[in-house]
Every structure is written in structure tokens, then in C-alpha cells.
Design an enzyme around this catalytic site. Structure first.
Site, PDB file in Angstrom:
ATOM      1  N   SER A 190      -4.513   6.817  -4.370  1.00 34.24           N
ATOM      2  CA  SER A 190      -4.042   6.595  -3.133  1.00 34.24           C
ATOM      3  C   SER A 190      -2.802   6.856  -2.743  1.00 34.24           C
ATOM      4  O   SER A 190      -1.958   7.144  -3.680  1.00 34.24           O
ATOM      5  CB  SER A 190      -4.459   5.190  -2.976  1.00 34.24           C
ATOM      6  OG  SER A 190      -4.399   4.627  -1.686  1.00 34.24           O
ATOM      7  N   ASP A 191      -2.465   7.257  -1.532  1.00 31.97           N
ATOM      8  CA  ASP A 191      -1.124   7.228  -1.067  1.00 31.97           C
ATOM      9  C   ASP A 191      -0.866   6.922   0.393  1.00 31.97           C
ATOM     10  O   ASP A 191      -1.947   6.892   1.279  1.00 31.97           O
ATOM     11  CB  ASP A 191      -0.753   8.729  -1.017  1.00 31.97           C
ATOM     12  CG  ASP A 191       0.632   8.886  -0.976  1.00 31.97           C
ATOM     13  OD1 ASP A 191       1.469   8.770  -1.964  1.00 31.97           O
ATOM     14  OD2 ASP A 191       1.110   9.355   0.012  1.00 31.97           O
ATOM     15  N   THR A 192      -0.028   6.221   0.680  1.00 28.83           N
ATOM     16  CA  THR A 192       0.542   5.622   1.977  1.00 28.83           C
ATOM     17  C   THR A 192       1.597   6.130   2.539  1.00 28.83           C
ATOM     18  O   THR A 192       2.933   6.207   1.710  1.00 28.83           O
ATOM     19  CB  THR A 192       0.738   4.229   1.938  1.00 28.83           C
ATOM     20  OG1 THR A 192      -0.654   3.437   1.391  1.00 28.83           O
ATOM     21  CG2 THR A 192       0.876   3.815   3.140  1.00 28.83           C
TER      22      THR A 192
END
Length: 193
Positions: free
Chosen positions: A76-78
Site C-alpha cells: 500500500s501507499d498513501t
């Protein structure tokens, strides 16, 4: 619910984020944590969710040749997106103060992408939440940065701590997405597998 569905699958969460680990735990599924170093560099012509999609796939690529048939990898990445540019993790306390000062009294977007990878398929989902910030004084911003040390957070703040309580006046979209994992979408995808 998901525990039974994935009883023969080892789920790997490739994230050192304590917030992501806590959120995934909340869906009542067993998983192990394993991370690998990734050089998170992307092309400047990518915008918003294109960046987080790209980086979540890049993080999965580090595991590509090692996944077994009974494993499901979650990466995941934000990012915080403000004034048509990404705000990533601050490089210093001063940088964090500048970021929050810019966002004070304004609206920004938070994009999170989640990549699900197995030996047979790869799917990326993403979500966007609009976050409205109240006007903050210089003293409030400095207090937050010095007290809460938000150096490991995209956009230099955590919605689940003091700044979130004091400054977020309105959200359009998923709260958990701002924390780093759009849980309803993650749950829906896992349920559909």
C-alpha cells in the site's frame, strides 16, 4: 468472516506502518508482516492516485519471484495531494511546519492505493478522501510538530492524533483511507476473492 475464507492462505502485509497493521487487524484476519527495501521513485508526470498505484505495485515487485501459491501479498501507499502536487513524508521539522502551514485553512486530498498480489493475479484498488482543515496558528502548528513528531506521516500529520482532532473540520470520503488503508474497499475486495 474473512478468517474462515483465508484459512488456507497466508496473508503478508508489506508495511511497517503501525496504523496500517492496526487497521488490517481490525478486519479479523491473520497476517504476517514482511517488508523489503524499495526505492520509492516515480515519474513527475504521475498525478494523485497514479502515484500511489505505481508505488504500491513497485512495493509488490520486490516480492515477485518469492510468492508461493498459498500466499496473498498486500502492499500500500498513501500520499497527501495539495496544490496539484504530492506532499510526502517531511524531511525535517521545519519542512513539516511548512506543509501544515500551507494546508491550514485549505482543503487537500489523501490518496491511498492497495495492491493485492498472488502468484496468479494482481489487482490495485485506490481511494481518495477530501480533508478540510481549519485555520491554525503558528503556535498550534509548532506545538503539534514538536509534540507529535509526525515525520513518518505523509503530509506531516495523522488524522488519528491531536492535529486531526483540532484541525479537521470536514471529511468527504473514507476516514480510514486518510489513516492509510481504505478499509471498506479492502474488505469488499477480500470478500470478493
Amino acid at each position: 468472516m474473512l478468517q474462515e475464507k483465508f484459512k488456507n492462505t497466508e496473508i503478508i502485509l508489506a508495511s511497517q506502518s503501525p496504523r496500517r497493521q492496526e487497521l488490517l487487524k481490525g478486519l479479523d484476519i491473520n497476517f504476517k508482516i514482511e517488508t523489503r527495501p524499495v526505492n520509492e521513485v516515480y515519474s513527475n508526470d504521475l498525478k494523485g492516485a497514479q502515484i500511489t498505484d505505481y508505488l504500491s505495485i513497485l512495493k509488490a515487485d520486490a516480492f515477485k519471484n518469492d510468492l508461493k501459491d498459498d500466499q496473498l501479498l498486500i502492499t500500500s501507499d498513501t500520499i497527501v495531494w495539495f496544490n496539484d502536487a504530492p506532499l510526502e513524508k517531511p524531511k525535517s521539522e521545519q519542512h513539516a511546519i511548512e506543509m501544515i502551514t500551507d494546508m491550514s485553512g485549505n482543503v487537500h486530498e489523501v490518496y491511498t492505493s492497495v495492491c493485492f498480489t498472488s502468484t496468479s493475479q494482481q489487482t490495485v484498488i485506490n481511494d481518495c478522501t477530501k480533508v478540510h482543515f481549519a485555520n491554525l496558528t503558528a503556535a498550534e502548528i509548532e506545538y503539534y510538530v514538536k509534540t507529535y513528531q509526525p515525520m513518518d506521516k505523509a503530509g506531516a500529520y495523522g488524522i488519528q492524533d491531536w492535529l486531526g482532532y483540532a484541525a479537521v473540520t470536514r471529511l468527504e470520503g473514507c476516514y480510514y483511507n486518510v489513516m492509510g488503508l481504505p478499509l471498506p474497499k479492502v474488505y469488499g475486495f477480500l470478500k470478493s476473492l
